[in-house]
Each structure stands twice: as C-alpha cells, then as structure tokens.
Scaffold this active site. Structure first.
Site, mmCIF file in Angstrom:
data_model
loop_
_atom_site.group_PDB
_atom_site.id
_atom_site.type_symbol
_atom_site.label_atom_id
_atom_site.label_comp_id
_atom_site.label_asym_id
_atom_site.label_seq_id
_atom_site.Cartn_x
_atom_site.Cartn_y
_atom_site.Cartn_z
ATOM 1 N N ARG A 233 1.190 -1.538 0.039
ATOM 2 C CA ARG A 233 0.085 -0.089 0.234
ATOM 3 C C ARG A 233 1.094 0.996 -0.022
ATOM 4 O O ARG A 233 2.031 1.264 0.455
ATOM 5 C CB ARG A 233 -0.546 -0.093 1.188
ATOM 6 C CG ARG A 233 -1.864 -0.983 0.961
ATOM 7 C CD ARG A 233 -3.171 -0.578 0.235
ATOM 8 N NE ARG A 233 -4.026 -1.244 0.204
ATOM 9 C CZ ARG A 233 -4.558 -2.417 -0.544
ATOM 10 N NH1 ARG A 233 -3.682 -2.660 -0.930
ATOM 11 N NH2 ARG A 233 -5.573 -2.711 0.014
ATOM 12 N N GLU A 262 -4.415 7.742 -3.853
ATOM 13 C CA GLU A 262 -4.160 7.064 -5.099
ATOM 14 C C GLU A 262 -5.665 7.708 -5.812
ATOM 15 O O GLU A 262 -6.299 7.099 -5.196
ATOM 16 C CB GLU A 262 -4.076 5.680 -4.456
ATOM 17 C CG GLU A 262 -3.766 5.241 -5.652
ATOM 18 C CD GLU A 262 -3.531 3.237 -5.270
ATOM 19 O OE1 GLU A 262 -2.504 2.359 -5.394
ATOM 20 O OE2 GLU A 262 -4.773 2.466 -5.194
ATOM 21 N N HIS A 281 -2.091 0.127 -9.267
ATOM 22 C CA HIS A 281 -2.322 -0.817 -8.180
ATOM 23 C C HIS A 281 -3.265 -1.927 -9.359
ATOM 24 O O HIS A 281 -4.889 -1.995 -9.218
ATOM 25 C CB HIS A 281 -3.835 0.152 -7.758
ATOM 26 C CG HIS A 281 -4.228 -0.200 -6.541
ATOM 27 N ND1 HIS A 281 -4.669 -0.139 -5.390
ATOM 28 C CD2 HIS A 281 -4.234 -1.734 -6.136
ATOM 29 C CE1 HIS A 281 -4.832 -0.813 -4.337
ATOM 30 N NE2 HIS A 281 -4.245 -1.807 -5.009
HETATM 31 C C1 DGY Z 1 -6.008 -6.382 -2.338
HETATM 32 O O1 DGY Z 1 -6.435 -7.295 -2.015
HETATM 33 O O2 DGY Z 1 -6.275 -5.998 -1.226
HETATM 34 C C2 DGY Z 1 -5.502 -5.346 -3.474
HETATM 35 O O3 DGY Z 1 -4.706 -4.043 -3.444
HETATM 36 C C3 DGY Z 1 -7.384 -4.975 -4.862
HETATM 37 O O4 DGY Z 1 -8.070 -4.739 -4.433
#
Ligand code: DGY
Length: 315
Positions: A233, A262, A281
């Site tokens: 993240r 983001e 992402h």
């Molecule tokens: C997750 O699974 O957390 C990915 O970032 C996709 O949402």
C-alpha cells in the site's frame, strides 16, 4: 406476489460481479453524502474500489450488518469500529497471492532492466541504431532480494525469486522457521535487510506499525544501486522521503503499484522522475484472479445475509 429485495450499497461494480449476485439483491449506488437514502436502507456494503468506511459512516447506516470487501487489504475499513458495532467484515484472501507476486516480479524486472523507459525510447525518433553501451540495467539473476512481509504473497514472491537464483532475506514481526526451511529464506532485521539487498519488495499489509515504515532513515540505509518495489500500500512508504532519495540517486530506482494518495495528484513531483515506474494498482488484476475475487466477495455477502459464518471473515 413480489418479495422485497435486500438493499446492498456498492461502489462501481462491474457487470461480471453483478452477474454472480442473486436476483434477491438490490444494488444501491454508493452514496455516503449526509442525506443519502442508500445509507438509511443498506443492510450490507460491497466495497469494490476501496471506498473509505469508518465508524461515523457505519453509524449513519442503521441496518448495516456486513461489509464484503473485494480484495484482501482492508486498511480502508475501520475494522475495529466494525467489531465494536457487531458488523461483520469479509475479504478475499489467498486467491490473489500468485497474481500479486507475479506483479511484484514484473515491476522488479521492469525497473531493473529499463523495460518502461526502453519502450518509450524504442518508439521515439531517437532510436536510430542498436547501441550495446546503452540502457544497461541491473542484473536480477543471482542478486539479493529482501522481502518485507513474508506472508502469503511474500512467500509466492520468494518462490519466484528462487527461479532467478536470488539470495532471499525477509523481515517480519516474527521469524517463520517453516518458511525458512521450505523456501531457503533468511530472517534479517529491517536495517540489515535494507543495507544488504539489491532489491527490496514491500509485500506487507498497511497497519499502524507499517505506516511510513520506509522513510528517510530507511532509504538512507539502502545501497545506491538498490531498487525498491512497493506492491503493498502507498502508505507503507513516506513519499516525500522517496522523492528525495530518487532525485538524489540515493537509491537507483523505485517501482510502485500503489501510492498514497491513489492516484497521485497529476502534478505530483514523483510523476516527473525518470527512475520510477508507477502502475495503477494492478497487483491482482489478472483475469482468473479477478473472477475468483468476485465470487468470494459474493459468497461472503450471501453467507452474511443468511446469518451463517462468512467463509473469509476479518472481524
Ligand atoms: C487487495 O486485495 O487488497 C488488492 O489491493 C486489490 O484490492
């Protein structure tokens, strides 16, 4: 005779997910505004594109029983607040480990071997002849990889890295001796890992402990030839510190699948740098993985609405 459908508030669901929802579900468009009629009716949320769900929003949704999250990361949901209110939270673990690990390696290789800048160059008028002295990247095979967060995804990264004959260090809160045996990975303190590795991948969840885990001090420990890959993240990396480290070539490059915020504002200085790759992402964005995530999201939803145990429950 008409039966009442069950109101579920959701953000931007694709047709493929709508198709697997039962006819008894009425999808209400995501609306968390003060006078939202959806909040007064919804008994469940599906969080698809990571809308923020905090305690005050839960309090404004009087019938809310369940939040079914599409994805494994639930940092956008205040799970503690949900627990206190007796609201269940489900997610989709496991099915995306391989796809996310693939993306980790894809970004690592792309950054090491100038794939993105090479593509731009090969399309430009500047490419007039093959020049062996040009765009020389970093060797991946035989190099040292540091995995921060050797969980389900991190272990899949290690499996792939072994095929590149990489030496693999990892850092977790706790040692994982079973993984060490199985994958030949070696536990290291955060500082040792950062100062030793050619590549550092972030594969940990965003928690209070991992917020800004990689800041100025940590980037300062890395080799000047090192490449940082973030598939976790954005909040795990202090972006101001990363900007300074990339600009001054304190580290060689970064490849980010995630940022904070983001997306980054379009005028963000990180977007101007040549030694960074940014993907929107895409960690789990592979066809079969996405279908499975959709099915699991719906299975959690259906179970919660029927009052039976969620197959994949967070709280
Ligand atoms: C997750 O699974 O957390 C990915 O970032 C996709 O949402």
């Amino acid at each position: 005779m008409t039966t009442e459908r069950i109101p579920v508030m959701a953000d931007g669901l694709p047709a493929s997910l709508l198709e697997v929802l039962g006819p008894e579900i009425e999808i209400l468009e995501w609306d968390d505004s003060p006078q939202s009629p959806a909040l007064s009716r919804a008994v469940a949320f599906i969080t698809y594109g990571h809308p923020r769900v905090d305690g005050p929003l839960m309090d404004r949704t009087p019938h809310l029983k369940l939040i079914s999250n599409h994805g494994v990361g639930v940092d956008h949901i205040d799970c503690e607040a949900a627990k206190q209110r007796g609201i269940l939270v489900g997610n989709t673990p496991g099915c995306l480990d391989a796809a996310t690990a693939d993306m980790t390696l894809a970004l690592l290789l792309a950054a090491a071997r100038n794939v993105v800048s090479g593509d731009k160059f090969a399309r430009s008028a500047a490419f007039t002849h093959y020049d062996p002295s040009f765009m020389i990247g970093y060797e991946v095979t035989g190099s040292t990889l540091g995995i921060i967060g050797l969980g389900r995804i991190g272990k899949q990264v290690a499996r792939r890295a072994r095929a590149f004959d990489m030496q693999i260090l990892y850092h977790n809160r706790r040692r994982d001796e079973a993984a060490e045996q199985e994958l030949g990975v070696v536990f290291a303190s955060l500082d040792d890992l950062l100062s030793t590795c050619d590549f550092v991948t972030l594969n940990c969840p965003l928690t209070v402990e991992t917020t800004n885990l990689i800041g100025r001090r940590e980037l300062g420990l890395m080799k000047s030839s090192a490449i940082l890959v973030n598939v976790a993240r954005g909040g795990v990396v202090d972006h101001d510190a990363l900007l300074a480290a990339l600009k001054s070539r304190r580290i060689a490059a970064a490849a980010l699948d995630v940022t904070s915020p983001e997306p980054l504002p379009r005028n963000h200085p990180l977007l101007e740098l040549e030694n960074i790759i940014i993907a929107p992402h895409l960690g789990s964005a592979a066809n079969r993985t996405r279908r499975r995530m959709e099915q699991m999201t719906v299975e959690n939803l259906n179970a919660g609405l029927k009052g039976i145990a969620l197959p994949w429950r967070v709280v």
